[in-house]
Design a protein around this motif. Structure first.
Motif, mmCIF file in Angstrom:
data_model
loop_
_atom_site.group_PDB
_atom_site.id
_atom_site.type_symbol
_atom_site.label_atom_id
_atom_site.label_comp_id
_atom_site.label_asym_id
_atom_site.label_seq_id
_atom_site.Cartn_x
_atom_site.Cartn_y
_atom_site.Cartn_z
ATOM 1 N N ALA A 148 -12.206 4.653 3.580
ATOM 2 C CA ALA A 148 -11.704 3.358 3.117
ATOM 3 C C ALA A 148 -12.003 3.148 1.636
ATOM 4 O O ALA A 148 -11.179 2.600 0.895
ATOM 5 C CB ALA A 148 -12.324 2.238 3.953
ATOM 6 N N GLU A 149 -13.173 3.596 1.189
ATOM 7 C CA GLU A 149 -13.534 3.412 -0.219
ATOM 8 C C GLU A 149 -12.639 4.240 -1.131
ATOM 9 O O GLU A 149 -12.149 3.756 -2.159
ATOM 10 C CB GLU A 149 -14.997 3.794 -0.421
ATOM 11 N N ALA A 150 -12.418 5.515 -0.759
ATOM 12 C CA ALA A 150 -11.550 6.365 -1.569
ATOM 13 C C ALA A 150 -10.122 5.827 -1.594
ATOM 14 O O ALA A 150 -9.457 5.818 -2.645
ATOM 15 C CB ALA A 150 -11.564 7.790 -1.019
ATOM 16 N N ARG A 151 -9.656 5.359 -0.458
ATOM 17 C CA ARG A 151 -8.318 4.777 -0.386
ATOM 18 C C ARG A 151 -8.231 3.536 -1.275
ATOM 19 O O ARG A 151 -7.258 3.350 -2.001
ATOM 20 C CB ARG A 151 -8.014 4.411 1.064
ATOM 21 N N GLY A 152 -9.258 2.699 -1.240
ATOM 22 C CA GLY A 152 -9.258 1.495 -2.063
ATOM 23 C C GLY A 152 -9.230 1.801 -3.550
ATOM 24 O O GLY A 152 -8.532 1.132 -4.325
ATOM 25 N N SER A 153 -9.962 2.827 -3.962
ATOM 26 C CA SER A 153 -9.969 3.215 -5.373
ATOM 27 C C SER A 153 -8.591 3.710 -5.817
ATOM 28 O O SER A 153 -8.112 3.376 -6.908
ATOM 29 C CB SER A 153 -11.021 4.303 -5.614
ATOM 30 N N GLU A 154 -7.952 4.513 -4.957
ATOM 31 C CA GLU A 154 -6.614 5.011 -5.273
ATOM 32 C C GLU A 154 -5.616 3.860 -5.378
ATOM 33 O O GLU A 154 -4.776 3.817 -6.288
ATOM 34 C CB GLU A 154 -6.162 5.997 -4.201
ATOM 35 N N GLN A 155 -5.726 2.911 -4.459
ATOM 36 C CA GLN A 155 -4.811 1.777 -4.464
ATOM 37 C C GLN A 155 -5.002 0.916 -5.711
ATOM 38 O O GLN A 155 -4.030 0.468 -6.326
ATOM 39 C CB GLN A 155 -5.037 0.937 -3.205
ATOM 40 N N ALA A 156 -6.252 0.689 -6.107
ATOM 41 C CA ALA A 156 -6.530 -0.135 -7.290
ATOM 42 C C ALA A 156 -5.983 0.528 -8.544
ATOM 43 O O ALA A 156 -5.410 -0.150 -9.422
ATOM 44 C CB ALA A 156 -8.037 -0.372 -7.413
ATOM 45 N N ASP A 208 0.834 -1.206 0.000
ATOM 46 C CA ASP A 208 0.000 0.000 0.000
ATOM 47 C C ASP A 208 0.867 1.254 0.000
ATOM 48 O O ASP A 208 0.565 2.239 -0.681
ATOM 49 C CB ASP A 208 -0.907 0.018 1.229
ATOM 50 N N PHE A 209 1.940 1.237 0.799
ATOM 51 C CA PHE A 209 2.881 2.357 0.838
ATOM 52 C C PHE A 209 3.451 2.622 -0.549
ATOM 53 O O PHE A 209 3.497 3.772 -1.014
ATOM 54 C CB PHE A 209 3.998 2.025 1.828
ATOM 55 N N LEU A 210 3.868 1.562 -1.242
ATOM 56 C CA LEU A 210 4.467 1.724 -2.566
ATOM 57 C C LEU A 210 3.442 2.199 -3.584
ATOM 58 O O LEU A 210 3.750 3.021 -4.455
ATOM 59 C CB LEU A 210 5.098 0.407 -3.014
ATOM 60 N N ARG A 211 2.205 1.701 -3.485
ATOM 61 C CA ARG A 211 1.158 2.164 -4.403
ATOM 62 C C ARG A 211 0.877 3.648 -4.190
ATOM 63 O O ARG A 211 0.729 4.403 -5.157
ATOM 64 C CB ARG A 211 -0.123 1.350 -4.200
ATOM 65 N N SER A 212 0.783 4.068 -2.937
ATOM 66 C CA SER A 212 0.513 5.481 -2.646
ATOM 67 C C SER A 212 1.622 6.359 -3.185
ATOM 68 O O SER A 212 1.371 7.417 -3.781
ATOM 69 C CB SER A 212 0.359 5.694 -1.132
ATOM 70 N N ARG A 242 -4.956 -0.114 6.598
ATOM 71 C CA ARG A 242 -6.119 -0.877 6.121
ATOM 72 C C ARG A 242 -7.045 -1.208 7.285
ATOM 73 O O ARG A 242 -8.261 -1.021 7.215
ATOM 74 C CB ARG A 242 -5.669 -2.185 5.468
ATOM 75 N N THR A 243 -6.454 -1.729 8.358
ATOM 76 C CA THR A 243 -7.242 -2.095 9.535
ATOM 77 C C THR A 243 -7.904 -0.875 10.137
ATOM 78 O O THR A 243 -9.085 -0.911 10.526
ATOM 79 C CB THR A 243 -6.337 -2.780 10.575
ATOM 80 N N MET A 244 -7.169 0.230 10.208
ATOM 81 C CA MET A 244 -7.726 1.434 10.810
ATOM 82 C C MET A 244 -8.931 1.938 10.028
ATOM 83 O O MET A 244 -9.988 2.227 10.605
ATOM 84 C CB MET A 244 -6.670 2.532 10.879
ATOM 85 N N ALA A 268 -3.457 2.631 -8.747
ATOM 86 C CA ALA A 268 -1.997 2.547 -8.724
ATOM 87 C C ALA A 268 -1.512 1.147 -9.067
ATOM 88 O O ALA A 268 -0.512 0.981 -9.787
ATOM 89 C CB ALA A 268 -1.474 2.973 -7.358
ATOM 90 N N GLN A 269 -2.199 0.131 -8.577
ATOM 91 C CA GLN A 269 -1.811 -1.246 -8.887
ATOM 92 C C GLN A 269 -1.959 -1.515 -10.380
ATOM 93 O O GLN A 269 -1.110 -2.183 -10.988
ATOM 94 C CB GLN A 269 -2.652 -2.236 -8.076
ATOM 95 N N ALA A 270 -3.015 -0.996 -10.989
ATOM 96 C CA ALA A 270 -3.214 -1.194 -12.428
ATOM 97 C C ALA A 270 -2.104 -0.529 -13.233
ATOM 98 O O ALA A 270 -1.655 -1.060 -14.258
ATOM 99 C CB ALA A 270 -4.578 -0.623 -12.832
ATOM 100 N N ALA A 271 -1.641 0.621 -12.769
ATOM 101 C CA ALA A 271 -0.618 1.364 -13.516
ATOM 102 C C ALA A 271 0.797 0.876 -13.241
ATOM 103 O O ALA A 271 1.645 0.861 -14.151
ATOM 104 C CB ALA A 271 -0.729 2.853 -13.194
ATOM 105 N N TYR A 272 1.078 0.484 -11.989
ATOM 106 C CA TYR A 272 2.456 0.196 -11.588
ATOM 107 C C TYR A 272 2.611 -1.176 -10.940
ATOM 108 O O TYR A 272 3.614 -1.447 -10.283
ATOM 109 C CB TYR A 272 2.937 1.257 -10.574
ATOM 110 N N GLY A 273 1.621 -2.040 -11.120
ATOM 111 C CA GLY A 273 1.578 -3.293 -10.371
ATOM 112 C C GLY A 273 2.797 -4.176 -10.530
ATOM 113 O O GLY A 273 3.275 -4.759 -9.548
ATOM 114 N N GLU A 274 3.322 -4.289 -11.740
ATOM 115 C CA GLU A 274 4.469 -5.179 -11.944
ATOM 116 C C GLU A 274 5.670 -4.706 -11.122
ATOM 117 O O GLU A 274 6.324 -5.508 -10.435
ATOM 118 C CB GLU A 274 4.846 -5.239 -13.421
ATOM 119 N N GLU A 275 5.957 -3.409 -11.181
ATOM 120 C CA GLU A 275 7.089 -2.868 -10.422
ATOM 121 C C GLU A 275 6.853 -3.020 -8.917
ATOM 122 O O GLU A 275 7.756 -3.425 -8.175
ATOM 123 C CB GLU A 275 7.290 -1.394 -10.773
ATOM 124 N N ILE A 276 5.636 -2.710 -8.464
ATOM 125 C CA ILE A 276 5.320 -2.791 -7.036
ATOM 126 C C ILE A 276 5.466 -4.221 -6.532
ATOM 127 O O ILE A 276 6.042 -4.467 -5.464
ATOM 128 C CB ILE A 276 3.909 -2.240 -6.783
#
Length: 349
Positions: free
Chosen positions: A305-313, A183-187, A259-261, A315-323
């Motif tokens: 949590a929803e906004a955070r999840g959208s941002e994470q998704a 999550d840190f790397l995606r952000s 995530r838990t928070m 970022a994963q789509a754009a940079y997932g292989e590197e992350i």
């Protein structure tokens, strides 16, 4: 909008006795502490307690460190607790939730702790910062209203002072808040070039007082990508968190991931009510306060949590292989250095 400019107090005692005069910067080379006039409304209006967010016309004054230390040492001891973090983990949201009149006040990344951390790093801990730190902590602890407890959320750049803070304030309790490494790397990746530059600066600062030695030569470091450098900075901070959690135990230090928070915020606030000895009913109400859930950098955007999840998704789509590759590499480094990916003493299960 800043309030009308007050008349500048004539003596250090007047500054020290008025919590609306906030200790902003330490100018150690000049032997001065700089104050800004910041009532509660001013705290609410700024993202962080730094010049970048202050109105240019904010009232300021500077006083000799020696004078301030003497007067601050006579202040009554007030309760003071901490939220330490490793960035990109919704720590600003959490700090805002502690702005509860009559109960608590959250301080968002005061610059004075950054100044002391920089002195420690540059001097390799050869400069004694404890007199200045004692004065700062006493000033930060002044309640905005009678009976309030101050909760400080330092910048993660200030994590070099955590050991000293915990030693000097044995009655203080702390939460270590962090994002899981992916999550840190995606952000970081989602925030673009300036976030990558920030991560390199953070890693450079941490290397001046390293918690671990992963064994990479300077030549190796030149060959590492931005996200590898960022992952090493995350590991340095988590090695410190894990060490301190073990040393001080769960009665004093708890940990939670972002995530838990975000998924269990009422339970997290209940846990923090116990850790910080605050009214659990009022903290639970704060957890349901919709006005506080905005992006700390973009106030026109909601953050939950929803906004955070959208941002994470995204970022994963754009940079997932590197992350994914950097995450696997960082776990191998963590195993080599015996750094747990999840520190102990969880706040909630």
């Amino acid at each position: 909008m800043q309030p009308d400019r007050p008349s500048t107090p004539a003596a250090p005692a007047e500054i020290v006795e008025d919590p609306e005069w906030f200790p902003h910067h330490l100018h150690a080379d000049k032997g001065l502490m700089e104050f800004v006039h910041l009532p509660r409304a001013g705290h609410r209006s700024v993202t962080f307690l730094s010049n970048e967010y202050f109105d240019a016309a904010i009232p300021r004054t500077a006083i000799s460190l020696n004078d301030i230390a003497e007067v601050a040492g006579r202040l009554p001891r007030q309760p003071l607790h901490f939220i330490f973090h490793s960035a990109f983990c919704a720590s600003t949201l959490l700090a805002r939730l502690f702005d509860i009149e009559g109960v608590s006040m959250g301080l968002k990344e005061p610059s004075g702790l950054n100044d002391l951390a920089e002195l420690l790093r540059r001097s390799k801990r050869q400069i004694d910062v404890k007199p200045a730190l004692a004065a700062l902590l006493a000033l930060y602890a002044r309640p905005m209203a009678r009976g309030e407890t101050t909760i400080i959320k330092p910048s993660n750049v200030a994590n070099a002072v955590i050991d000293d803070v915990l030693e000097m304030r044995p009655d203080a309790h702390a939460l270590f808040l962090y994002s899981p490494l992916p999550d840190f790397l995606r952000s970081l990746a989602a925030k673009g070039l300036f976030a990558r530059v920030w991560a390199r600066k953070l890693s450079q600062a941490l290397d001046l007082l390293p918690e671990i030695d992963p064994g990479f030569s300077p030549q190796d470091r030149w060959l590492q990508t931005d996200l590898q450098v960022a992952a090493l900075a995350w590991l340095q901070q988590h090695a410190q968190f894990a060490r301190l959690a073990r040393a001080h135990g769960s009665q004093r230090i708890r940990t939670v991931d972002s995530r838990t928070m975000l998924a269990n915020l009422p339970a997290v606030m209940q846990g923090l009510a116990g850790l910080f000895e605050l009214d659990p009913a009022k903290l639970e109400r704060a957890a349901h306060s919709p006005a506080r859930f905005e992006d700390s950098k973009r106030h026109d955007r909601a953050f939950d949590a929803e906004a955070r999840g959208s941002e994470q998704a995204a970022a994963q789509a754009a940079y997932g292989e590197e992350i994914d590759k950097v995450g696997a590499w960082a776990e191998a480094v963590a195993n080599h250095c015996r750094i747990p990916m999840r520190p102990g003493n969880p706040l909630v299960e």
